[in-house]
Design a protein around this motif. Structure first.
Motif, PDB file in Angstrom:
ATOM      1  N   THR A  99       0.953  -1.226  -0.060  1.00  0.00           N
ATOM      2  CA  THR A  99       0.079   0.011   0.116  1.00  0.00           C
ATOM      3  C   THR A  99       1.013   1.183  -0.009  1.00  0.00           C
ATOM      4  O   THR A  99       1.924   1.304   0.709  1.00  0.00           O
ATOM      5  CB  THR A  99      -0.976  -0.217   1.262  1.00  0.00           C
ATOM      6  OG1 THR A  99      -1.648  -1.283   1.251  1.00  0.00           O
ATOM      7  CG2 THR A  99      -1.783   1.351   1.331  1.00  0.00           C
ATOM      8  N   VAL A 107      -5.604   2.734   6.142  1.00  0.00           N
ATOM      9  CA  VAL A 107      -5.727   1.137   6.059  1.00  0.00           C
ATOM     10  C   VAL A 107      -5.802   0.405   7.633  1.00  0.00           C
ATOM     11  O   VAL A 107      -6.563  -0.200   8.161  1.00  0.00           O
ATOM     12  CB  VAL A 107      -4.971   0.156   5.384  1.00  0.00           C
ATOM     13  CG1 VAL A 107      -5.048  -1.306   5.327  1.00  0.00           C
ATOM     14  CG2 VAL A 107      -4.892   0.671   3.941  1.00  0.00           C
ATOM     15  N   SER A 110      -8.943   1.627   9.366  1.00  0.00           N
ATOM     16  CA  SER A 110     -10.236   1.113   9.069  1.00  0.00           C
ATOM     17  C   SER A 110     -10.101  -0.512   9.711  1.00  0.00           C
ATOM     18  O   SER A 110     -11.095  -0.932  10.137  1.00  0.00           O
ATOM     19  CB  SER A 110     -10.008   0.731   7.697  1.00  0.00           C
ATOM     20  OG  SER A 110      -9.985   1.966   7.152  1.00  0.00           O
ATOM     21  N   SER A 329      -9.349   5.764  -7.737  1.00  0.00           N
ATOM     22  CA  SER A 329      -9.082   5.490  -6.233  1.00  0.00           C
ATOM     23  C   SER A 329      -7.802   4.754  -6.299  1.00  0.00           C
ATOM     24  O   SER A 329      -7.649   3.710  -7.232  1.00  0.00           O
ATOM     25  CB  SER A 329     -10.218   4.862  -5.518  1.00  0.00           C
ATOM     26  OG  SER A 329      -9.703   4.128  -4.442  1.00  0.00           O
ATOM     27  N   VAL A 331      -7.119   2.373  -4.018  1.00  0.00           N
ATOM     28  CA  VAL A 331      -7.394   1.289  -3.474  1.00  0.00           C
ATOM     29  C   VAL A 331      -7.760   0.008  -4.394  1.00  0.00           C
ATOM     30  O   VAL A 331      -8.627   0.017  -5.093  1.00  0.00           O
ATOM     31  CB  VAL A 331      -8.537   1.309  -2.398  1.00  0.00           C
ATOM     32  CG1 VAL A 331      -8.987  -0.073  -1.584  1.00  0.00           C
ATOM     33  CG2 VAL A 331      -8.416   2.506  -1.395  1.00  0.00           C
ATOM     34  N   VAL A 336      -9.065  -3.943  -0.268  1.00  0.00           N
ATOM     35  CA  VAL A 336     -10.165  -4.090   0.262  1.00  0.00           C
ATOM     36  C   VAL A 336     -10.672  -5.528   0.701  1.00  0.00           C
ATOM     37  O   VAL A 336     -11.153  -5.466   1.854  1.00  0.00           O
ATOM     38  CB  VAL A 336     -11.353  -3.701  -0.951  1.00  0.00           C
ATOM     39  CG1 VAL A 336     -12.624  -3.726  -0.440  1.00  0.00           C
ATOM     40  CG2 VAL A 336     -11.042  -2.051  -1.074  1.00  0.00           C
ATOM     41  N   GLU A 399     -10.313   7.122  -1.328  1.00  0.00           N
ATOM     42  CA  GLU A 399     -10.110   5.750  -0.999  1.00  0.00           C
ATOM     43  C   GLU A 399     -10.760   5.268   0.377  1.00  0.00           C
ATOM     44  O   GLU A 399     -11.325   3.987   0.443  1.00  0.00           O
ATOM     45  CB  GLU A 399      -8.414   5.624  -0.596  1.00  0.00           C
ATOM     46  CG  GLU A 399      -7.786   5.845  -1.849  1.00  0.00           C
ATOM     47  CD  GLU A 399      -7.332   7.254  -2.207  1.00  0.00           C
ATOM     48  OE1 GLU A 399      -7.979   7.819  -1.355  1.00  0.00           O
ATOM     49  OE2 GLU A 399      -6.400   7.341  -2.966  1.00  0.00           O
ATOM     50  N   CYS A 400     -11.073   6.207   1.272  1.00  0.00           N
ATOM     51  CA  CYS A 400     -11.887   5.620   2.542  1.00  0.00           C
ATOM     52  C   CYS A 400     -13.307   5.452   2.163  1.00  0.00           C
ATOM     53  O   CYS A 400     -14.017   4.461   2.602  1.00  0.00           O
ATOM     54  CB  CYS A 400     -11.786   6.827   3.453  1.00  0.00           C
ATOM     55  SG  CYS A 400     -12.755   6.665   5.191  1.00  0.00           S
ATOM     56  N   VAL A 402     -14.528   4.344  -0.915  1.00  0.00           N
ATOM     57  CA  VAL A 402     -14.574   3.121  -1.450  1.00  0.00           C
ATOM     58  C   VAL A 402     -14.414   1.870  -0.366  1.00  0.00           C
ATOM     59  O   VAL A 402     -15.274   0.898  -0.335  1.00  0.00           O
ATOM     60  CB  VAL A 402     -13.288   2.951  -2.339  1.00  0.00           C
ATOM     61  CG1 VAL A 402     -13.182   1.498  -2.966  1.00  0.00           C
ATOM     62  CG2 VAL A 402     -13.764   4.011  -3.638  1.00  0.00           C
ATOM     63  N   ILE A 403     -13.664   1.942   0.630  1.00  0.00           N
ATOM     64  CA  ILE A 403     -13.465   1.101   1.654  1.00  0.00           C
ATOM     65  C   ILE A 403     -14.796   0.946   2.592  1.00  0.00           C
ATOM     66  O   ILE A 403     -15.077  -0.256   2.907  1.00  0.00           O
ATOM     67  CB  ILE A 403     -12.365   1.278   2.687  1.00  0.00           C
ATOM     68  CG1 ILE A 403     -10.933   1.165   2.080  1.00  0.00           C
ATOM     69  CG2 ILE A 403     -12.186   0.262   3.972  1.00  0.00           C
ATOM     70  CD1 ILE A 403      -9.821   1.585   2.727  1.00  0.00           C
ATOM     71  N   TRP A 406     -17.777  -0.931   0.478  1.00  0.00           N
ATOM     72  CA  TRP A 406     -17.649  -2.331   0.413  1.00  0.00           C
ATOM     73  C   TRP A 406     -17.708  -2.967   1.585  1.00  0.00           C
ATOM     74  O   TRP A 406     -18.242  -4.128   1.826  1.00  0.00           O
ATOM     75  CB  TRP A 406     -16.378  -2.846  -0.246  1.00  0.00           C
ATOM     76  CG  TRP A 406     -16.038  -2.671  -1.621  1.00  0.00           C
ATOM     77  CD1 TRP A 406     -15.485  -1.640  -2.496  1.00  0.00           C
ATOM     78  CD2 TRP A 406     -17.014  -3.333  -2.721  1.00  0.00           C
ATOM     79  NE1 TRP A 406     -16.055  -1.580  -3.818  1.00  0.00           N
ATOM     80  CE2 TRP A 406     -16.651  -2.589  -3.997  1.00  0.00           C
ATOM     81  CE3 TRP A 406     -17.703  -4.742  -2.610  1.00  0.00           C
ATOM     82  CZ2 TRP A 406     -17.149  -3.458  -5.257  1.00  0.00           C
ATOM     83  CZ3 TRP A 406     -18.190  -5.145  -3.843  1.00  0.00           C
ATOM     84  CH2 TRP A 406     -17.928  -4.396  -5.184  1.00  0.00           C
ATOM     85  N   THR A 407     -17.186  -2.650   2.757  1.00  0.00           N
ATOM     86  CA  THR A 407     -17.095  -2.900   4.160  1.00  0.00           C
ATOM     87  C   THR A 407     -18.597  -2.913   4.625  1.00  0.00           C
ATOM     88  O   THR A 407     -18.833  -4.038   5.206  1.00  0.00           O
ATOM     89  CB  THR A 407     -16.037  -2.421   4.958  1.00  0.00           C
ATOM     90  OG1 THR A 407     -16.530  -0.954   4.906  1.00  0.00           O
ATOM     91  CG2 THR A 407     -14.615  -2.639   4.798  1.00  0.00           C
TER      92      THR A 407
END
Length: 428
Positions: A99, A107, A110, A329, A331, A336, A399-400, A402-403, A406-407
Motif C-alpha cells: 500500500t 488502512v 479501518s 481510487s 485502493v 479491500v 479511498e476511504c 470506497v473502503i 464495500w465493508t
C-alpha cells in the motif's frame, strides 16, 4: 430467534447507512454541488467540534453511573484490544499489498476502529425486542443495552480521536501536504523558543564572566593578554557545551512533536467524555441535569438533540467523498478484500477467544448481554469517524469512501452470520 429475523436485525442498520451514503453521493455530484469540497470541510469541523462531543457527553451522562463503571471496567480494555489487534493486522496487510505509505494510516485505522456506536444503538435494542432473545426481559435488556452501547461509543470515540487520528495524521505527512491547517487544535513545536533561550543563556554567561574579570585587580599588559586568551578559550568551551546540550534537547523535542500532536490527546470528544462521566458519576450534578424533574434538564435535552445529527452528517460526508473514489481510487481489490477478511473473519475469531478467556478468569462475569456486546465489538465495520478524519487532513478521502462502501455492504452478511453464533456462545 429465526435466521430470517436475525438477518433483518443485522441488515436494517447497515441498509440505513448505505441509503444515507447514497444521498451524500447525490448531493456531491457537480449538477447538485451541495456537498462540495468547501461544504464538506466546514461540515467536518461542525461534526468534530459540536456534534460528536454532544453525542458522547450526553450519552454518558444519561446512562453511566458509578456502579456501572465499576462493573464494566473490562470494556475499555476490550475495546483497546480491538484497536491493537486490528492495527497489527492492518500493518501486515499494508506490507503484503504494498500500500502507498500515505494510505497506511487509513488502512490501519479501518482495521482497528469499528463502528461501536450507531450500529450497536440499532442492533442491541432490536435483539432485545425479540420474543425468544436469550437476554431476558425486554425492558431490562434495553436499559442495560443502552448503558453498554453508550459507554462503548464514548470509549471508542476517545480512542479514535487520540489514536487513529494521530496515525492518519503521521502517515499523511508522508504525502508532502501541509496538514497543520487540518485543525485549529495544534502545537507550535518549531523550536523558536528554545533558540531564543540558547542565545540569551550564552550572552548572559559571557556577560557574567566579563563582569567578574573586570572586578578583579587590573594586571599588566602581558598578564592581561594571557588571561584574556585563556578566558576566551573557556568562554568558547562553555558556549559549545551548552549549545550542544540544548541542541540535543531541542532535537529530541522536535522529533517527538513530529510524531504526535500532544494537544490532540485532548480533543473535544475526549473532553466531552470526561464531562459526561463526571455528570453521570457525581450524584448531585446528575440530579441537576438528568431526569424528567431535573432543574437544568434543558441542557441535557439540547446536547441530545445536537448529538442526534452526528451519524447522518458523518455518513453524508462519506457518501460525498465516494464520488471521487468512483472516478479514481488508489485502493486495489486485494486491499479491500484484506480489510474485509480482517474485520469479519480474523478479528471476530480472536475476539471470541479474548472474551471467553476474560470470562474464564472472572474479568467479565456471567451477564450474557455484556459478553455479547464485547464479542460483537470485534465484528463491526470501520468507524464512520475515519471518513471525517481523512476529510480533515485531505488524505485518502476517496479511498476511504470506497473502503466504507464495500465493508458496509459485506457487513449485512457478516453480522447476520456472527450474531447468532455470539448469542449461542454466551447463552450456552
Amino acid at each position: 430467534m429465526a435466521f430470517i429475523d436475525l438477518f433483518v436485525v443485522a441488515l436494517i442498520p447497515v441498509l440505513k447507512t448505505l441509503l444515507i451514503t447514497a444521498v451524500g453521493l447525490l448531493l456531491a455530484i457537480p449538477r447538485v454541488n451541495i456537498l462540495g469540497d468547501a461544504a464538506r470541510h466546514h461540515l467536518n469541523n461542525v461534526v468534530f467540534y459540536v456534534f460528536i462531543p454532544a453525542l458522547v457527553g450526553g450519552s454518558l451522562a444519561d446512562t453511566v453511573t458509578a456502579s456501572t463503571l465499576v462493573s464494566l471496567w473490562f470494556m475499555p480494555v476490550n475495546i483497546l484490544l480491538t484497536f491493537i489487534v486490528g492495527s497489527g493486522l492492518g500493518w501486515v496487510l499494508c506490507k503484503i499489498t504494498r500500500t502507498p505509505e500515505h494510505l497506511y494510516g487509513l488502512v490501519i485505522g479501518s482495521c482497528a476502529a469499528g463502528n461501536l456506536g450507531n450500529l450497536l444503538l440499532i442492533i442491541i435494542p432490536a435483539v432485545c425486542e425479540e420474543s425468544n432473545s436469550p437476554f431476558g426481559d425486554k425492558l431490562t435488556c434495553s436499559t442495560n443495552g443502552q448503558a453498554l452501547v453508550s459507554l462503548s461509543m464514548a470509549i471508542c470515540a476517545v480512542y479514535i480521536w487520540s489514536y487513529v487520528y494521530n496515525i492518519i495524521r503521521s502517515y499523511g505527512n508522508l504525502s508532502g501536504k501541509d496538514l497543520t491547517k487540518a485543525s485549529t487544535i495544534s502545537i507550535d513545536c518549531s523550536g523558536k523558543t528554545l533558540d531564543m533561550f540558547m542565545e540569551n543563556y550564552t550572552e548572559a554567561l559571557i556577560r557574567s564572566r566579563r563582569s567578574s574579570f573586570e572586578d578583579c585587580e587590573a594586571p599588566d599588559d602581558d598578564q592581561y593578554a594571557e588571561v584574556q586568551e585563556d578566558n576566551n578559550i573557556v568562554h568558547e568551551d562553555v558556549e559549545d557545551k551548552n549549545v550542544s546540550v540544548l541542541a540535543k534537547i531541542k532535537g529530541h523535542i522536535d522529533a517527538f512533536s513530529d510524531k504526535i500532536n500532544l494537544k490532540m490527546w485532548m480533543t473535544p470528544s475526549t473532553i466531552a467524555t470526561i464531562v459526561g462521566l463526571l455528570i453521570g458519576v457525581i450524584s448531585p450534578i446528575r440530579k441537576l441535569l438528568i431526569g424528567d424533574d431535573a432543574p437544568l434538564r434543558v441542557i441535557d435535552s439540547s446536547a441530545s438533540l445536537l448529538g442526534e445529527a452526528t451519524v447522518p452528517c458523518m455518513t453524508l460526508i462519506v457518501g460525498a467523498n465516494l464520488l471521487k473514489g468512483l472516478k479514481k481510487s488508489g485502493v486495489g481489490m486485494w486491499l479491500v478484500a484484506g480489510i474485509v477478511v480482517i474485520r469479519y473473519v480474523i478479528s471476530p475469531i480472536i475476539g471470541i477467544g479474548i472474551v471467553k478467556a476474560a470470562h474464564h478468569v472472572g474479568f467479565v462475569g456471567s451477564d450474557s448481554l455484556y459478553q455479547f456486546v464485547l464479542m460483537i465489538q470485534y465484528s463491526l465495520p470501520p468507524a464512520m469517524a475515519i471518513g471525517t478524519i481523512t476529510q480533515l487532513f485531505e488524505v485518502g478521502e476517496s479511498e476511504c469512501s470506497v473502503i466504507m462502501l464495500w465493508t458496509y455492504g459485506v457487513a449485512s452478511i457478516s453480522l447476520t452470520l456472527w450474531t447468532p453464533l455470539f448469542m449461542w456462545l454466551v447463552s450456552s
